[in-house]
Scaffold this motif. Sequence first.
Motif, mmCIF file in Angstrom:
data_model
loop_
_atom_site.group_PDB
_atom_site.id
_atom_site.type_symbol
_atom_site.label_atom_id
_atom_site.label_comp_id
_atom_site.label_asym_id
_atom_site.label_seq_id
_atom_site.Cartn_x
_atom_site.Cartn_y
_atom_site.Cartn_z
ATOM 1 N N ILE A 19 31.706 54.613 21.856
ATOM 2 C CA ILE A 19 32.276 53.381 22.850
ATOM 3 C C ILE A 19 30.265 52.906 22.435
ATOM 4 C CG2 ILE A 19 33.512 52.505 24.513
ATOM 5 C CD1 ILE A 19 35.270 53.848 22.570
ATOM 6 N N LEU A 20 30.929 51.278 22.338
ATOM 7 C CA LEU A 20 29.885 50.503 22.709
ATOM 8 C C LEU A 20 30.130 49.162 23.646
ATOM 9 C CD1 LEU A 20 27.203 48.843 22.322
ATOM 10 C CD2 LEU A 20 27.892 47.395 20.893
ATOM 11 N N PHE A 21 29.798 50.003 24.985
ATOM 12 C CA PHE A 21 30.728 49.278 26.313
ATOM 13 C C PHE A 21 30.325 48.417 26.747
ATOM 14 C CE2 PHE A 21 31.126 48.616 30.701
ATOM 15 C CZ PHE A 21 32.525 48.644 30.800
ATOM 16 N N ARG A 22 30.296 46.713 26.801
ATOM 17 C CA ARG A 22 30.229 45.555 27.212
ATOM 18 C C ARG A 22 30.266 45.090 27.930
ATOM 19 N NH1 ARG A 22 28.196 43.952 21.406
ATOM 20 N NH2 ARG A 22 29.803 44.806 20.729
ATOM 21 N N ARG A 59 39.494 44.610 36.529
ATOM 22 C CA ARG A 59 38.638 43.575 35.806
ATOM 23 C C ARG A 59 39.521 42.145 35.427
ATOM 24 N NH1 ARG A 59 35.216 45.946 30.992
ATOM 25 N NH2 ARG A 59 36.150 48.143 31.919
ATOM 26 N N LEU A 121 38.232 41.583 29.161
ATOM 27 C CA LEU A 121 38.017 41.803 28.166
ATOM 28 C C LEU A 121 39.127 42.453 26.577
ATOM 29 C CD1 LEU A 121 35.456 44.045 26.462
ATOM 30 C CD2 LEU A 121 37.539 44.572 26.414
ATOM 31 N N ALA A 123 40.448 44.836 23.341
ATOM 32 C CA ALA A 123 40.135 45.422 23.499
ATOM 33 C C ALA A 123 41.031 45.538 21.498
ATOM 34 C CB ALA A 123 39.130 45.996 23.520
ATOM 35 N N LEU A 151 36.642 41.853 21.181
ATOM 36 C CA LEU A 151 36.277 42.590 20.413
ATOM 37 C C LEU A 151 37.222 43.002 19.321
ATOM 38 C CD1 LEU A 151 35.499 46.088 22.771
ATOM 39 C CD2 LEU A 151 33.894 43.808 22.273
HETATM 40 N N1 ADE Z 1 37.640 48.068 27.432
HETATM 41 C C1 ADE Z 1 37.974 48.663 26.922
HETATM 42 N N2 ADE Z 1 36.870 48.483 25.605
HETATM 43 C C2 ADE Z 1 35.372 48.348 26.333
HETATM 44 C C3 ADE Z 1 33.903 48.401 25.837
HETATM 45 N N3 ADE Z 1 33.587 48.652 24.620
HETATM 46 N N4 ADE Z 1 33.934 47.674 27.072
HETATM 47 C C4 ADE Z 1 33.785 47.550 27.992
HETATM 48 N N5 ADE Z 1 34.805 47.578 27.982
HETATM 49 C C5 ADE Z 1 36.016 47.492 27.941
#
Ligand code: ADE
Length: 172
Positions: A19-22, A59, A121, A123, A151
């Motif tokens: 997982i690439l967390f933003r 969030r 966000l 996803a 995303l």
């Molecule tokens: N919520 C679901 N996927 C995420 C992601 N890749 N980055 C941040 N928040 C998220």
Amino acid sequence: MTDLRSYVRDIPDYPKPGILFRDITPLLADPDALTAAVDAMAAPFLDADIDIVAAAEARGFIFGTPLAMRLGAGFVPIRKPGKLPFDLHSFAYQLEYGTDELQIHVDGIKPGQRVLVVDDLLATGGTVEACLRLLEKCDAKIVGCSFLIHLEALGGEARMEPYDVHSVLRYG
Ligand code: ADE
Ligand code: PRP
């Protein structure tokens, strides 16, 4: 003009490998970036006569309340089980492993009120789809959805048809 993308920090392999967390916390901590983000999320809906902004914890709440104030609207929280005290609509949905559930007060939205759904966000779209189903149970008039980040590769937009989707930052 504020380059909002430069305030989003990429954290690889969080919360699990692959997982690439933003991470939006640098954006939240900067007054100009935070204001610019709220302005950009609200802009397409300034003349849309929004009555209520609805958002899911946690969030979603960060952006939902300032957007409501910017749009002259009220705010209705969508929460995890055990948090809302009055009569509820509930919607259970699939996660990667197991299920989760979101709830809204039955009187949170009056039938026909014009509602904007807000989240930080998009996803897979599971969270916002649950919000949409709850708002439909309230007979809300769903005007659209506004996200800071989309995303795109995860296909969430398809779960939101036929509703209007707006996002400020898109990642492929
Ligand atoms: N919520 C679901 N996927 C995420 C992601 N890749 N980055 C941040 N928040 C998220
Ligand atoms: C994050 C984010 C969105 C959701 C997007 O919330 O804030 O609500 O994931 O993912 P999806 O489109 O695949 O549903 P999270 O569930 O991590 O909870 P939090 O807001 O409490 O951090």
